[in-house]
Design a protein around this motif. Structure first.
Motif, PDB file in Angstrom:
ATOM      1  N   VAL A  92      -5.242  -5.171   3.834  1.00  0.00           N
ATOM      2  CA  VAL A  92      -5.515  -3.943   3.584  1.00  0.00           C
ATOM      3  C   VAL A  92      -6.410  -3.763   2.253  1.00  0.00           C
ATOM      4  CG1 VAL A  92      -4.368  -1.595   3.063  1.00  0.00           C
ATOM      5  CG2 VAL A  92      -3.279  -2.938   4.708  1.00  0.00           C
ATOM      6  N   GLY A  93      -7.449  -2.714   2.619  1.00  0.00           N
ATOM      7  CA  GLY A  93      -7.959  -3.209   1.048  1.00  0.00           C
ATOM      8  C   GLY A  93      -7.617  -1.947   0.186  1.00  0.00           C
ATOM      9  N   GLU A  94      -6.947  -1.238   0.674  1.00  0.00           N
ATOM     10  CA  GLU A  94      -6.633   0.257  -0.018  1.00  0.00           C
ATOM     11  C   GLU A  94      -5.506   0.660  -0.219  1.00  0.00           C
ATOM     12  OE1 GLU A  94      -9.943   2.958  -0.263  1.00  0.00           O
ATOM     13  OE2 GLU A  94      -8.798   4.533  -2.041  1.00  0.00           O
ATOM     14  N   LYS A  95      -5.202   1.121  -0.671  1.00  0.00           N
ATOM     15  CA  LYS A  95      -3.364   2.469  -0.545  1.00  0.00           C
ATOM     16  C   LYS A  95      -2.824   2.927  -1.732  1.00  0.00           C
ATOM     17  CE  LYS A  95       1.984   0.972  -0.102  1.00  0.00           C
ATOM     18  NZ  LYS A  95       2.597  -0.060   0.613  1.00  0.00           N
ATOM     19  N   LYS A  96      -2.557   4.282  -1.430  1.00  0.00           N
ATOM     20  CA  LYS A  96      -2.483   5.129  -2.239  1.00  0.00           C
ATOM     21  C   LYS A  96      -1.043   5.688  -1.982  1.00  0.00           C
ATOM     22  CE  LYS A  96      -5.048   9.123  -4.014  1.00  0.00           C
ATOM     23  NZ  LYS A  96      -5.940  10.281  -3.041  1.00  0.00           N
ATOM     24  N   ASP A  97      -0.227   6.509  -3.471  1.00  0.00           N
ATOM     25  CA  ASP A  97       0.820   6.971  -3.664  1.00  0.00           C
ATOM     26  C   ASP A  97       0.587   7.758  -4.395  1.00  0.00           C
ATOM     27  OD1 ASP A  97       4.285   5.091  -3.831  1.00  0.00           O
ATOM     28  OD2 ASP A  97       3.715   7.305  -3.304  1.00  0.00           O
ATOM     29  N   GLN A  98       0.092   9.401  -4.200  1.00  0.00           N
ATOM     30  CA  GLN A  98       0.521  10.309  -4.660  1.00  0.00           C
ATOM     31  C   GLN A  98      -0.821   9.869  -6.025  1.00  0.00           C
ATOM     32  OE1 GLN A  98       3.981  11.098  -6.385  1.00  0.00           O
ATOM     33  NE2 GLN A  98       5.138  12.111  -3.867  1.00  0.00           N
ATOM     34  N   ARG A  99      -0.412   9.881  -7.308  1.00  0.00           N
ATOM     35  CA  ARG A  99      -1.913  10.013  -7.916  1.00  0.00           C
ATOM     36  C   ARG A  99      -2.560   8.353  -8.726  1.00  0.00           C
ATOM     37  NH1 ARG A  99      -0.208  10.501 -13.125  1.00  0.00           N
ATOM     38  NH2 ARG A  99       1.976  10.823 -12.727  1.00  0.00           N
ATOM     39  N   ILE A 100      -1.387   7.322  -7.480  1.00  0.00           N
ATOM     40  CA  ILE A 100      -2.051   5.985  -8.315  1.00  0.00           C
ATOM     41  C   ILE A 100      -2.247   5.269  -6.785  1.00  0.00           C
ATOM     42  CG2 ILE A 100      -0.461   5.568  -9.942  1.00  0.00           C
ATOM     43  CD1 ILE A 100       1.526   3.995  -8.198  1.00  0.00           C
ATOM     44  N   ALA A 101      -3.280   4.095  -7.170  1.00  0.00           N
ATOM     45  CA  ALA A 101      -3.768   4.086  -5.780  1.00  0.00           C
ATOM     46  C   ALA A 101      -4.170   2.254  -6.265  1.00  0.00           C
ATOM     47  CB  ALA A 101      -5.190   4.289  -5.522  1.00  0.00           C
ATOM     48  N   THR A 155      -6.842  -1.276  -4.913  1.00  0.00           N
ATOM     49  CA  THR A 155      -7.779  -1.256  -4.182  1.00  0.00           C
ATOM     50  C   THR A 155      -7.904  -3.240  -4.452  1.00  0.00           C
ATOM     51  OG1 THR A 155      -9.055  -1.280  -6.330  1.00  0.00           O
ATOM     52  CG2 THR A 155      -8.717   1.046  -4.417  1.00  0.00           C
ATOM     53  N   LEU A 156      -8.088  -3.594  -2.834  1.00  0.00           N
ATOM     54  CA  LEU A 156      -8.823  -4.739  -2.859  1.00  0.00           C
ATOM     55  C   LEU A 156      -9.382  -5.561  -2.790  1.00  0.00           C
ATOM     56  CD1 LEU A 156      -6.826  -8.547  -3.236  1.00  0.00           C
ATOM     57  CD2 LEU A 156      -6.022  -7.401  -0.962  1.00  0.00           C
ATOM     58  N   ASN A 157     -10.374  -6.692  -3.199  1.00  0.00           N
ATOM     59  CA  ASN A 157     -11.904  -7.399  -2.567  1.00  0.00           C
ATOM     60  C   ASN A 157     -11.284  -8.536  -2.578  1.00  0.00           C
ATOM     61  OD1 ASN A 157     -14.164  -8.436  -2.397  1.00  0.00           O
ATOM     62  ND2 ASN A 157     -15.650  -6.615  -3.495  1.00  0.00           N
ATOM     63  N   LYS A 158     -10.807  -8.849  -0.773  1.00  0.00           N
ATOM     64  CA  LYS A 158     -10.011 -10.208  -1.107  1.00  0.00           C
ATOM     65  C   LYS A 158     -11.998 -11.336  -0.873  1.00  0.00           C
ATOM     66  CE  LYS A 158      -6.871 -12.468   0.606  1.00  0.00           C
ATOM     67  NZ  LYS A 158      -6.708 -13.248   1.070  1.00  0.00           N
ATOM     68  N   THR A 159     -13.154 -10.818  -1.018  1.00  0.00           N
ATOM     69  CA  THR A 159     -14.066 -11.717  -1.019  1.00  0.00           C
ATOM     70  C   THR A 159     -14.402 -11.667  -2.683  1.00  0.00           C
ATOM     71  OG1 THR A 159     -15.066 -10.329   1.165  1.00  0.00           O
ATOM     72  CG2 THR A 159     -16.609 -11.790  -0.684  1.00  0.00           C
ATOM     73  N   ALA A 160     -14.948 -11.066  -3.429  1.00  0.00           N
ATOM     74  CA  ALA A 160     -14.655 -11.813  -5.096  1.00  0.00           C
ATOM     75  C   ALA A 160     -13.227 -11.396  -5.372  1.00  0.00           C
ATOM     76  CB  ALA A 160     -14.998 -10.077  -5.122  1.00  0.00           C
ATOM     77  N   LYS A 161     -12.068 -11.968  -4.878  1.00  0.00           N
ATOM     78  CA  LYS A 161     -10.961 -11.878  -5.132  1.00  0.00           C
ATOM     79  C   LYS A 161     -10.623 -11.127  -6.527  1.00  0.00           C
ATOM     80  CE  LYS A 161     -11.755 -16.596  -5.040  1.00  0.00           C
ATOM     81  NZ  LYS A 161     -11.619 -18.267  -5.625  1.00  0.00           N
ATOM     82  N   HIS A 162     -10.512 -10.072  -6.232  1.00  0.00           N
ATOM     83  CA  HIS A 162     -10.445  -9.071  -7.773  1.00  0.00           C
ATOM     84  C   HIS A 162      -9.350  -7.757  -6.865  1.00  0.00           C
ATOM     85  CE1 HIS A 162     -13.531  -6.058  -6.959  1.00  0.00           C
ATOM     86  NE2 HIS A 162     -13.865  -7.291  -7.102  1.00  0.00           N
ATOM     87  N   PHE A 163      -8.377  -7.110  -7.556  1.00  0.00           N
ATOM     88  CA  PHE A 163      -7.558  -5.699  -7.082  1.00  0.00           C
ATOM     89  C   PHE A 163      -7.516  -4.700  -9.158  1.00  0.00           C
ATOM     90  CE2 PHE A 163      -3.538  -7.099  -8.219  1.00  0.00           C
ATOM     91  CZ  PHE A 163      -3.787  -8.639  -8.793  1.00  0.00           C
ATOM     92  N   SER A 164      -8.132  -3.550  -8.035  1.00  0.00           N
ATOM     93  CA  SER A 164      -7.790  -2.969  -8.808  1.00  0.00           C
ATOM     94  C   SER A 164      -6.639  -1.499  -9.464  1.00  0.00           C
ATOM     95  CB  SER A 164      -8.968  -2.481  -9.822  1.00  0.00           C
ATOM     96  OG  SER A 164     -10.301  -2.933 -10.018  1.00  0.00           O
ATOM     97  N   LEU A 165      -5.979  -1.504 -10.030  1.00  0.00           N
ATOM     98  CA  LEU A 165      -4.887   0.319  -9.934  1.00  0.00           C
ATOM     99  C   LEU A 165      -5.564   0.968 -10.781  1.00  0.00           C
ATOM    100  CD1 LEU A 165      -1.687   0.961  -9.652  1.00  0.00           C
ATOM    101  CD2 LEU A 165      -2.200   0.634 -12.144  1.00  0.00           C
TER     102      LEU A 165
END
Lengths: 116, 115
Positions: free
Chosen positions: B54-63, B65-75
């Protein structure tokens, strides 16, 4: 359903003393682990277990022993306490199956340990 | 073994603004990325997680994102509120089987939401 229960909440030891931190969970989780939390260093894995009778080392295992004789209990033993082991210790458990939440850690309330 | 780096270490935002916390990981086999929130004096608690399919997931005000190619994810936290003030930890799991819960954590981000 108490979740993950840790005792004691606070402990002061003298250098060289030994002690056991207790951890119990009532969720029938296969996976249990111990982390230590130090300022600026996040949560570092000490030891973990994927089931009764199976344990393995994490990132910072030196000076600590564990055993897992039952699914519920996972005690952490400090063999000869050193000031470098002053930290907050968290026990955590998780289901071992993807369908029921593998990877989702439930933490105990923590033990603040000071070694003088 | 896995290494997770997290930035920034501290973040101050005004109430209502957005906050972004970023993490990178080293092991390409990692496929599970949770985020934990720890309020002062309390235990860490899971707030959101994402798996590698999955590339992105959201739950109300928080989300997340994941970039597997670059090996980074963000809140991402939108419309921040004072109760969002806490330390946030990202983590990565090595993958399948019994060690799927063997999380490696980042060093944490202290988020302060000011009025």
């Amino acid at each position: 359903n108490a979740g993950v229960t840790q005792t004691p909440k606070f402990q002061v030891l003298k250098t060289g003393q030994s002690m056991t931190l207790q951890c119990a969970q009532d969720m029938n989780h296969e996976y249990m682990s111990w982390y230590r939390q130090d300022p600026g260093m996040g949560l570092r894995l000490i030891h973990y277990s994927v089931g009764a009778g199976i344990t393995d080392q994490g990132e910072v295992p030196n000076g600590y022993n564990v055993s897992r004789s039952t699914t519920e209990d996972f005690p952490l033993r400090l063999l000869s306490a050193a000031p470098s082991q002053t930290s907050v210790y968290f026990c955590a458990s998780s289901s071992g199956r993807w369908a029921t939440g593998v990877g989702k850690l439930f933490f105990g309330s923590g033990t603040q340990l000071s070694v003088l | 073994g896995e290494n997770v780096e997290q930035h920034p270490s501290t973040l101050s935002v005004q109430e209502g603004d957005s906050a972004v916390i970023k993490c990178t990981y080293s092991d390409s086999a990692s496929n599970y990325f949770p985020w934990y929130k720890q309020e002062l004096g309390k235990r860490p608690q899971l707030i959101i997680d994402i798996r590698s399919n999955v590339g992105e997931k959201k739950d109300q005000r928080i989300a997340v994102t994941l970039n597997k190619t670059a090996k980074h994810f963000s809140l991402h936290i939108t419309e921040t509120q004072p109760e969002d003030s806490a330390v946030y930890f990202c983590a990565a799991s090595p993958g399948l089987g019994g060690t799927a819960s063997k999380l490696t954590f980042g060093t944490g981000t202290r988020l302060q939401v000011t009025l």
